[in-house]
Design an enzyme around this catalytic site. Sequence first.
Site, mmCIF file in Angstrom:
data_model
loop_
_atom_site.group_PDB
_atom_site.id
_atom_site.type_symbol
_atom_site.label_atom_id
_atom_site.label_comp_id
_atom_site.label_asym_id
_atom_site.label_seq_id
_atom_site.Cartn_x
_atom_site.Cartn_y
_atom_site.Cartn_z
ATOM 1 N N ASP A 1 37.816 -16.653 -16.521
ATOM 2 C CA ASP A 1 37.911 -17.879 -16.984
ATOM 3 C C ASP A 1 39.532 -17.927 -16.715
ATOM 4 O O ASP A 1 39.830 -17.381 -15.385
ATOM 5 C CB ASP A 1 39.299 -17.146 -18.939
ATOM 6 N N ASN B 1 42.392 -8.904 -29.880
ATOM 7 C CA ASN B 1 41.816 -10.106 -31.205
ATOM 8 C C ASN B 1 40.456 -9.779 -31.059
ATOM 9 O O ASN B 1 39.994 -10.708 -31.595
ATOM 10 C CB ASN B 1 42.415 -11.208 -30.786
ATOM 11 N N HIS C 1 38.127 -10.876 -28.345
ATOM 12 C CA HIS C 1 37.526 -11.990 -27.564
ATOM 13 C C HIS C 1 37.091 -11.328 -25.892
ATOM 14 O O HIS C 1 37.762 -10.062 -25.712
ATOM 15 C CB HIS C 1 39.120 -13.011 -26.728
ATOM 16 N N GLU D 1 38.266 -17.287 -28.144
ATOM 17 C CA GLU D 1 38.856 -16.942 -29.051
ATOM 18 C C GLU D 1 38.119 -16.917 -30.644
ATOM 19 O O GLU D 1 37.464 -17.633 -30.326
ATOM 20 C CB GLU D 1 40.368 -17.462 -28.830
HETATM 21 P P1 PGA Z 1 43.435 -5.906 -20.268
HETATM 22 O O1 PGA Z 1 43.006 -7.107 -21.171
HETATM 23 O O2 PGA Z 1 41.928 -5.985 -19.767
HETATM 24 O O3 PGA Z 1 44.496 -6.958 -19.739
HETATM 25 O O4 PGA Z 1 43.782 -5.166 -21.912
HETATM 26 C C1 PGA Z 1 41.798 -7.404 -21.931
HETATM 27 C C2 PGA Z 1 41.395 -9.110 -21.989
HETATM 28 O O5 PGA Z 1 42.508 -9.703 -22.775
HETATM 29 O O6 PGA Z 1 40.343 -9.668 -22.256
#
Ligand code: PGA
Length: 243
Positions: free
Chosen positions: A70, A138, A140, A145
């Site tokens: 992404d 959330n 994702h 999302e």
């Molecule tokens: P994080 O992010 O590893 O910083 O918790 C995970 C994500 O948002 O996909």
Amino acid sequence: MGGPNLIVVDDHDALSGAGAAFVADVIRERPAASVVVATGRTPMGLYADLAARVRAGRCDPSRITAIQLDEYLGLGPDDRRSLFGWMRRSFLGPLGIEDERVVRLPLDGDLGQACVAFDRELEARGGLDLAILGLGPNGHLGFNEPPSEPSAHTRRVRLSPVTIEANARYWGSVADVPTEAVTLGLGPLLSARTILLVVSGEAKHGIVHRALEGPVGPEVPASFLQDAPDVTVVVDRAAWGDA
Ligand code: PGA
């Protein structure tokens, strides 16, 4: 089809070690693997551990292709917030992966067309061998999302307030976080031959249980992992709890 293979480890260090061992095994079996590389806090120790294995001659990633998961839209090439920059610092550089072995997401021009071409290119390469993913607060995966359909293509997305809030800690404030991004679609991701999801910390306790044990549906995109063919989840005790 027994659902995801769950590995609960003591803490984030153990997650990094177990995750790196898993990735090294996949690379040993498929030296020319196409590997999706998540950024985010959770896999950073995994990448450091993997880099140590490479330096020690115990893993050879020189033939893999790294696929971007992404990226934010609207950033200049040297913007510190670029997820590609983070991928370069944490994975490509330490593992010695050359630029020509990296597939980047399209960020300009006719994005709709370019994303279709991107998914076609992945297919032409024979699909994804391994996706290393983190879990959003959330639910994702990448920037798919909620709600996201399991067939979702690679596309331009608007980030949800929860994601913007969560990512503000990296860039200073909510106002610093870009609001739009391009994400590799849930469709190609869920078709990866092997998926490794890493989840760490108490804040992910509720969402990891919803994703792996709750109803499967677009409101928790990671819940579709329950139906994907080969998924391993490495989760630390803080995230999983004592259950
Ligand atoms: P994080 O992010 O590893 O910083 O918790 C995970 C994500 O948002 O996909």
